[in-house]
Scaffold this motif. Structure first.
Motif: not given
Lengths: 375, 164
Positions: A341, A345, A347-349, A351-352
């Motif tokens: 990644s 960054d 943010s995506e991790l 939320s997962r």
């Protein structure tokens, strides 16, 4: 390699468009007077992406046998060198708070802060007439015409009263053939009334545990021209520099004002702007680095050994915890999830992970948030 | 410098395709192996030293280039395994004076890169034509060497450049 490939595409396109209609239209418009005068361009745009892309194009494409001058100013922005690490050089949080962009230029050298209080100039001259000192003298003479007693020191810096008033980048990017064989480039940033205190805040480096390959910046004592002669403005400096350039390289034509529309008419400049704005260039060109982060959590002390190259997290990244098995397993899982990644960054991790629920998810989410802040 | 001397001692490097075949056949009897090292230069100031037996071309920038560029502070290297064509950009060198592209002098597959340059970019200044090699290329078309300059022609190119 992807960046290099991209560069190559741009380069090939630049060569192609030497015959392309867009380039012809543009050069026609830039030389409507059919004059042989060495060209002088002054940018009407204050966007760093426009100006840096246009400058790169001018340098790569134009006739190497003709001297050339380009002058521009940028709205507040931080400009880093080609092989620098933005996570190391810049206080990215302060930058984001102020809404200021950072731009990685094509040329080498260190990090500089730009705003409308400094004026950038690039002089390109054929090799035979190149002499860094004589070009610095040209600009020092322009400054003297405005008041401040500028001189060129033994290291070819332009100074007043022992303070540097002008910052230099290394030469612009180009093939060794051009740099060694055919032309040389000289680029400087004249400090007229720049907010030098901004520089301190934005370029303050607090990441002592971040060890990076690549090029680090050197700070030096600088002063604004307005400190010595209040009221000096961009326009006056442009006028004086153009006069000195004409005195040395000839011609009497007025500068060509280049606006955003003129720049966008050239396909290669448009592509250059796109490339400068892309993540692959701004972050992905970052040399390899490591960053060690530690913090105590209720479940134990956590140490993250971050390892990154090309802006991506490498699989040698390890997150250790001295707490119980649950904590250690959660941390090891994060270390694995982070691989590949983009650095900083998360943010995506997050939320997962938060969708998972349970104690492990709580730990992972807290650690990820912390890493997101500290990276 | 050493490689340059070997090269000039063996000026008859043509025809390459044939000599390299001989080298490959004799690989099992190294005592009699006839390895020919051919060193060629580009106008962009890169050099390639081609070993007819291993078909590996070692690439870097010339001594003249490192002198003109000054202290090297960073070297961008290609990825091992990537396939490149003659003239492709394969990296870049940043010095205190300039950042310049490096183009592949010959086509092939990047076999190995010189990782030492990551920590010691100034090896390019200290030993540009030996320890400061950039990458090794598994050469696909040795005939491309014919398009490049020999030492004499390259030296002349550098001298002409300085006469300007």
């Amino acid at each position: 390699m992807s960046i290099l490939r991209q560069l190559k595409v741009v380069r090939t396109a630049a060569l192609r468009s030497a015959q392309a209609p867009t380039a012809r239209v543009f050069s026609y418009q830039l030389s409507t007077k059919a004059s042989k005068d060495p060209p002088v361009y002054v940018s009407a745009s204050d966007c760093p992406y426009h100006n840096l892309a246009f400058e790169d194009w001018l340098f790569r494409k134009t006739d190497a046998s003709v001297p050339l001058l380009f002058i521009y100013r940028n709205a507040p922005s931080v400009i880093i060198g080609r092989n620098q690490n933005p996570w190391k050089e810049i206080n990215l949080r302060a930058l984001n708070t102020l809404g200021i962009p950072f731009v990685r230029r094509k040329s080498g050298g260190g990090t500089v802060y730009h705003d409308l209080g400094n004026t950038n100039y690039s002089v390109s001259v054929p090799r035979e007439s190149f002499d860094r000192r004589s070009n610095a003298e040209l600009v020092a003479a322009a400054v003297r015409a405005l008041g401040p007693p500028a001189y060129v020191n033994e290291r070819h810096d332009i100074c007043v009263d022992g303070y540097k008033i002008c910052l230099f980048f290394s030469s612009l990017f180009g093939s060794a053939y051009k740099i060694i064989g055919r032309r040389a480039y000289h680029h400087g940033t004249m400090l007229i009334s720049a907010k030098l205190d901004q520089l301190g805040d934005l370029l303050r480096n607090t990441k002592d545990t971040l060890t990076t390959k690549g090029v680090e910046s050197v700070r030096s004592p600088v002063r604004n021209l307005s400190h010595f002669t209040p009221g000096i403005a961009h326009e006056a400096f442009v006028g004086a520099t153009v006069r000195e350039f004409r005195k040395k390289y000839g011609g009497n034509e007025k500068p060509t004002i280049v606006g955003k529309d003129d720049m966008f008419r050239v396909e290669d400049v448009r592509k250059g702007i796109e490339e400068l704005q892309s993540w692959e260039w701004s972050h992905g060109q970052t040399p390899e680095f490591t960053h060690v982060l530690t913090r105590s959590f209720p479940w134990g002390a956590i140490t993250a050994h971050m390892h990154s190259k090309h802006g991506l997290i490498l699989d040698s990244t390890r997150i250790d915890c001295d707490g119980d098995t649950v904590c250690a397993e959660s941390c090891a899982a994060i270390g694995e999830e982070l691989v590949g990644s983009r650095y900083g960054d998360v943010s995506e991790l997050i939320s997962r992970v938060e969708g998972d629920g349970g104690e492990k998810a709580d730990i992972r989410s807290a650690v990820l948030r912390w890493l997101g802040e500290e990276m | 410098m050493f490689a340059a001397r070997i090269r000039s001692a063996l000026p008859a490097a043509r025809p390459l395709a044939q000599t390299s075949r001989v080298g490959a056949l004799q690989r099992t009897t190294p005592a009699f192996a006839r390895t020919i090292i051919t060193k060629r230069y580009t106008k962009d100031h890169e050099w390639v030293s081609y070993d007819s037996e291993t078909k590996i071309g070692t690439v870097s920038i010339t001594d003249h280039a490192q002198q003109s560029l000054g202290d090297v502070v960073f070297v961008e290297l290609p990825s091992a395994g990537s396939e490149i064509k003659q003239g492709d950009q394969i990296g870049a060198v940043e010095s205190v004076k300039a950042a310049s592209d490096i183009y592949a002098p010959i086509s092939g597959i990047i076999e190995e890169i010189n990782e030492t340059l990551g920590d010691q970019p100034n090896l390019l200044n200290k030993s540009p034509e030996d320890e400061g090699w950039l990458c090794k290329i598994q050469v696909t078309n040795p005939a491309e060497l014919d398009d490049l300059l020999n030492e004499e022609a390259y030296t002349k190119l550098c001298e002409d450049g300085e006469d300007h």
